[in-house]
Design a protein around this motif. Sequence first.
Motif, PDB file in Angstrom:
ATOM      1  N   GLY A   1      -4.086  17.565  -7.650  1.00  0.00           N
ATOM      2  CA  GLY A   1      -4.360  17.713  -6.223  1.00  0.00           C
ATOM      3  C   GLY A   1      -3.109  18.211  -5.529  1.00  0.00           C
ATOM      4  O   GLY A   1      -2.149  18.636  -6.190  1.00  0.00           O
ATOM      5  N   PRO A   2      -3.044  18.155  -4.216  1.00  0.00           N
ATOM      6  CA  PRO A   2      -1.868  18.621  -3.478  1.00  0.00           C
ATOM      7  C   PRO A   2      -0.600  17.864  -3.870  1.00  0.00           C
ATOM      8  O   PRO A   2      -0.641  16.669  -4.199  1.00  0.00           O
ATOM      9  CB  PRO A   2      -2.239  18.349  -2.020  1.00  0.00           C
ATOM     10  CG  PRO A   2      -3.730  18.339  -2.008  1.00  0.00           C
ATOM     11  CD  PRO A   2      -4.136  17.741  -3.314  1.00  0.00           C
TER      12      PRO A   2
ATOM     13  N   ASN B   1      -5.815  25.565  -8.721  1.00  0.00           N
ATOM     14  CA  ASN B   1      -4.517  25.599  -8.050  1.00  0.00           C
ATOM     15  C   ASN B   1      -3.546  24.634  -8.719  1.00  0.00           C
ATOM     16  O   ASN B   1      -3.902  23.489  -9.008  1.00  0.00           O
ATOM     17  CB  ASN B   1      -4.649  25.192  -6.578  1.00  0.00           C
ATOM     18  CG  ASN B   1      -5.160  26.302  -5.693  1.00  0.00           C
ATOM     19  OD1 ASN B   1      -5.039  27.482  -6.030  1.00  0.00           O
ATOM     20  ND2 ASN B   1      -5.718  25.949  -4.551  1.00  0.00           N
ATOM     21  N   TRP B   2      -2.313  25.097  -8.955  1.00  0.00           N
ATOM     22  CA  TRP B   2      -1.261  24.150  -9.268  1.00  0.00           C
ATOM     23  C   TRP B   2      -1.070  23.259  -8.047  1.00  0.00           C
ATOM     24  O   TRP B   2      -1.354  23.670  -6.914  1.00  0.00           O
ATOM     25  CB  TRP B   2       0.045  24.877  -9.591  1.00  0.00           C
ATOM     26  CG  TRP B   2      -0.009  25.804 -10.755  1.00  0.00           C
ATOM     27  CD1 TRP B   2       0.011  27.164 -10.711  1.00  0.00           C
ATOM     28  CD2 TRP B   2      -0.086  25.451 -12.144  1.00  0.00           C
ATOM     29  NE1 TRP B   2      -0.055  27.679 -11.981  1.00  0.00           N
ATOM     30  CE2 TRP B   2      -0.108  26.657 -12.885  1.00  0.00           C
ATOM     31  CE3 TRP B   2      -0.136  24.243 -12.844  1.00  0.00           C
ATOM     32  CZ2 TRP B   2      -0.174  26.691 -14.279  1.00  0.00           C
ATOM     33  CZ3 TRP B   2      -0.205  24.267 -14.227  1.00  0.00           C
ATOM     34  CH2 TRP B   2      -0.218  25.469 -14.939  1.00  0.00           C
ATOM     35  N   SER B   3      -0.573  22.072  -8.245  1.00  0.00           N
ATOM     36  CA  SER B   3      -0.394  21.149  -7.120  1.00  0.00           C
ATOM     37  C   SER B   3       0.472  21.755  -6.016  1.00  0.00           C
ATOM     38  O   SER B   3       0.218  21.557  -4.827  1.00  0.00           O
ATOM     39  CB  SER B   3       0.218  19.832  -7.605  1.00  0.00           C
ATOM     40  OG  SER B   3      -0.693  19.136  -8.433  1.00  0.00           O
ATOM     41  N   LEU B   4       1.494  22.511  -6.396  1.00  0.00           N
ATOM     42  CA  LEU B   4       2.360  23.153  -5.412  1.00  0.00           C
ATOM     43  C   LEU B   4       1.612  24.140  -4.522  1.00  0.00           C
ATOM     44  O   LEU B   4       2.030  24.415  -3.396  1.00  0.00           O
ATOM     45  CB  LEU B   4       3.507  23.883  -6.124  1.00  0.00           C
ATOM     46  CG  LEU B   4       4.708  23.033  -6.538  1.00  0.00           C
ATOM     47  CD1 LEU B   4       5.623  23.825  -7.461  1.00  0.00           C
ATOM     48  CD2 LEU B   4       5.470  22.543  -5.316  1.00  0.00           C
ATOM     49  N   ASP B   5       0.504  24.682  -5.028  1.00  0.00           N
ATOM     50  CA  ASP B   5      -0.247  25.695  -4.293  1.00  0.00           C
ATOM     51  C   ASP B   5      -1.505  25.146  -3.631  1.00  0.00           C
ATOM     52  O   ASP B   5      -2.245  25.886  -2.976  1.00  0.00           O
ATOM     53  CB  ASP B   5      -0.652  26.829  -5.242  1.00  0.00           C
ATOM     54  CG  ASP B   5       0.551  27.459  -5.929  1.00  0.00           C
ATOM     55  OD1 ASP B   5       1.570  27.675  -5.244  1.00  0.00           O
ATOM     56  OD2 ASP B   5       0.480  27.719  -7.151  1.00  0.00           O
ATOM     57  N   ALA B   6      -1.766  23.846  -3.783  1.00  0.00           N
ATOM     58  CA  ALA B   6      -3.006  23.253  -3.281  1.00  0.00           C
ATOM     59  C   ALA B   6      -2.868  22.856  -1.816  1.00  0.00           C
ATOM     60  O   ALA B   6      -1.983  22.066  -1.465  1.00  0.00           O
ATOM     61  CB  ALA B   6      -3.376  22.027  -4.119  1.00  0.00           C
ATOM     62  N   PRO B   7      -3.738  23.366  -0.925  1.00  0.00           N
ATOM     63  CA  PRO B   7      -3.722  22.922   0.477  1.00  0.00           C
ATOM     64  C   PRO B   7      -3.981  21.419   0.592  1.00  0.00           C
ATOM     65  O   PRO B   7      -4.635  20.827  -0.271  1.00  0.00           O
ATOM     66  CB  PRO B   7      -4.865  23.733   1.110  1.00  0.00           C
ATOM     67  CG  PRO B   7      -5.000  24.942   0.245  1.00  0.00           C
ATOM     68  CD  PRO B   7      -4.701  24.457  -1.144  1.00  0.00           C
ATOM     69  N   TRP B   8      -3.481  20.824   1.667  1.00  0.00           N
ATOM     70  CA  TRP B   8      -3.599  19.374   1.858  1.00  0.00           C
ATOM     71  C   TRP B   8      -5.060  18.977   2.041  1.00  0.00           C
ATOM     72  O   TRP B   8      -5.851  19.718   2.618  1.00  0.00           O
ATOM     73  CB  TRP B   8      -2.767  18.941   3.056  1.00  0.00           C
ATOM     74  CG  TRP B   8      -2.619  17.456   3.168  1.00  0.00           C
ATOM     75  CD1 TRP B   8      -3.014  16.664   4.203  1.00  0.00           C
ATOM     76  CD2 TRP B   8      -2.045  16.575   2.207  1.00  0.00           C
ATOM     77  NE1 TRP B   8      -2.709  15.341   3.944  1.00  0.00           N
ATOM     78  CE2 TRP B   8      -2.125  15.250   2.716  1.00  0.00           C
ATOM     79  CE3 TRP B   8      -1.471  16.762   0.940  1.00  0.00           C
ATOM     80  CZ2 TRP B   8      -1.651  14.142   2.028  1.00  0.00           C
ATOM     81  CZ3 TRP B   8      -1.005  15.649   0.251  1.00  0.00           C
ATOM     82  CH2 TRP B   8      -1.097  14.366   0.794  1.00  0.00           C
TER      83      TRP B   8
ATOM     84  N   GLY C   1      -8.715  23.141  -3.923  1.00  0.00           N
ATOM     85  CA  GLY C   1      -8.977  23.932  -5.132  1.00  0.00           C
ATOM     86  C   GLY C   1      -8.451  23.287  -6.396  1.00  0.00           C
ATOM     87  O   GLY C   1      -7.830  23.947  -7.236  1.00  0.00           O
ATOM     88  N   THR C   2      -8.705  21.992  -6.548  1.00  0.00           N
ATOM     89  CA  THR C   2      -8.120  21.244  -7.655  1.00  0.00           C
ATOM     90  C   THR C   2      -8.877  21.449  -8.968  1.00  0.00           C
ATOM     91  O   THR C   2      -9.970  22.009  -9.001  1.00  0.00           O
ATOM     92  CB  THR C   2      -8.093  19.738  -7.342  1.00  0.00           C
ATOM     93  OG1 THR C   2      -9.438  19.259  -7.289  1.00  0.00           O
ATOM     94  CG2 THR C   2      -7.410  19.467  -6.030  1.00  0.00           C
ATOM     95  N   GLY C   3      -8.276  20.953 -10.040  1.00  0.00           N
ATOM     96  CA  GLY C   3      -8.870  21.055 -11.371  1.00  0.00           C
ATOM     97  C   GLY C   3      -9.259  19.701 -11.926  1.00  0.00           C
ATOM     98  O   GLY C   3      -8.767  18.656 -11.488  1.00  0.00           O
TER      99      GLY C   3
ATOM    100  N   CYS D   1       0.718  16.355  -7.803  1.00  0.00           N
ATOM    101  CA  CYS D   1      -0.056  15.316  -7.138  1.00  0.00           C
ATOM    102  C   CYS D   1       0.221  13.988  -7.858  1.00  0.00           C
ATOM    103  O   CYS D   1       1.069  13.928  -8.762  1.00  0.00           O
ATOM    104  CB  CYS D   1      -1.543  15.667  -7.180  1.00  0.00           C
ATOM    105  SG  CYS D   1      -2.581  14.588  -6.153  1.00  0.00           S
ATOM    106  N   THR D   2      -0.444  12.936  -7.495  1.00  0.00           N
ATOM    107  CA  THR D   2      -0.309  11.678  -8.243  1.00  0.00           C
ATOM    108  C   THR D   2      -0.859  11.844  -9.653  1.00  0.00           C
ATOM    109  O   THR D   2      -0.610  11.021 -10.521  1.00  0.00           O
ATOM    110  CB  THR D   2      -1.051  10.528  -7.546  1.00  0.00           C
ATOM    111  OG1 THR D   2      -2.421  10.888  -7.358  1.00  0.00           O
ATOM    112  CG2 THR D   2      -0.421  10.212  -6.201  1.00  0.00           C
TER     113      THR D   2
END
Length: 333
Positions: free
Chosen positions: A140-141, A245-252, A261-263, A155-156
């Motif tokens: 996630g973000p 999305n990598w976490s660095l690129d994931a919107p909040w 856009g998580t995986g 993310c966590t």
Amino acid sequence: MQLSLDQATGLCRMAALGAGANEEAAQSLAASIVAAEAEGLSTVGLSHFIDYLEALEAGRIDGKAEPVITRPALAIYLSDARGGLAHTGFDRTIDGLAKAARLFGVAIFSQKNAYTCGALGYFTGRLAAQGLVSFAATNGPAVLAGSGSVKPVYCTNPMSFAAPAADGAPLVIDQSSSATAFVNIRKAAEDGKKIPEGWALDVSGNPTTDPAAAMKGAMLAFGGQRGANIALMVEVLAAGLSGANWSLDAPWFTDGPDSPGTGLFVLAVEPKLLDPDFEKRMEDQLDRLRRRYGVHVPGRARAEAAEKAAARGITAPKAVVQRISEFAARYSS
């Protein structure tokens, strides 16, 4: 307020519909949220459901998204959530995933472009209920500092593992790579309470017990470098393999109009192909660990709480139920 599970599920379904979800998405989301609440996981239960409702309203979740599911190999299911929920694609796939695991021994579900998935044990636990061993990972973000870093890069990044046991509750491990879950820090901030040392850094990279400062800074991995390495492993499984999305690129996940856009990565294994007596041996081993050695066996308390909730219902804060009811009223009107 006291609600039966049917009442809670109906209320959540209507609220999701009122927030803009279609029927399939509303049912998938309501089932996962009420399951978490029933199992005693209140931080990812009804109170967290409000995040989903507000995300549906703001467009961070496309409540009418149709996941695109492909099968590049017989034991692999790929899902593009297309900005929708993480649950819908998995719900559509779980029976086929289980069938493939029984046939080939292992099967994989990999998904991209979804909103955050809430309780990850909801996914592995359902596979364990079908007699399968499973492992899941999601991202996630960015909120978690990496090894040697004071800035959030992951993310966590929780992971979950579940395994069936004959005539008993399955083993269900569901934990983040961080020292605690993000929702626990947010709750501490809402309640005006301090957080333990070792959970987070402030924006300057200094250790902090102030949850508000922690939310502006970075969370810390459990076990230092080892936990950060596990967070990276989860990142690769969830986002790297899926194209999410990598976490660095994931919107909040609570602000703005865009999906994080998580995986999501889920592995299912048929243990009976390796050991026909696996479930019985698991039952005996878990019972020995618990009774003779006093080991806490994850999953047992969740199952007991769910059983009690089925008989007695759940208790939720009045303010939470009222907020959910506001969304439900939109559908009713």
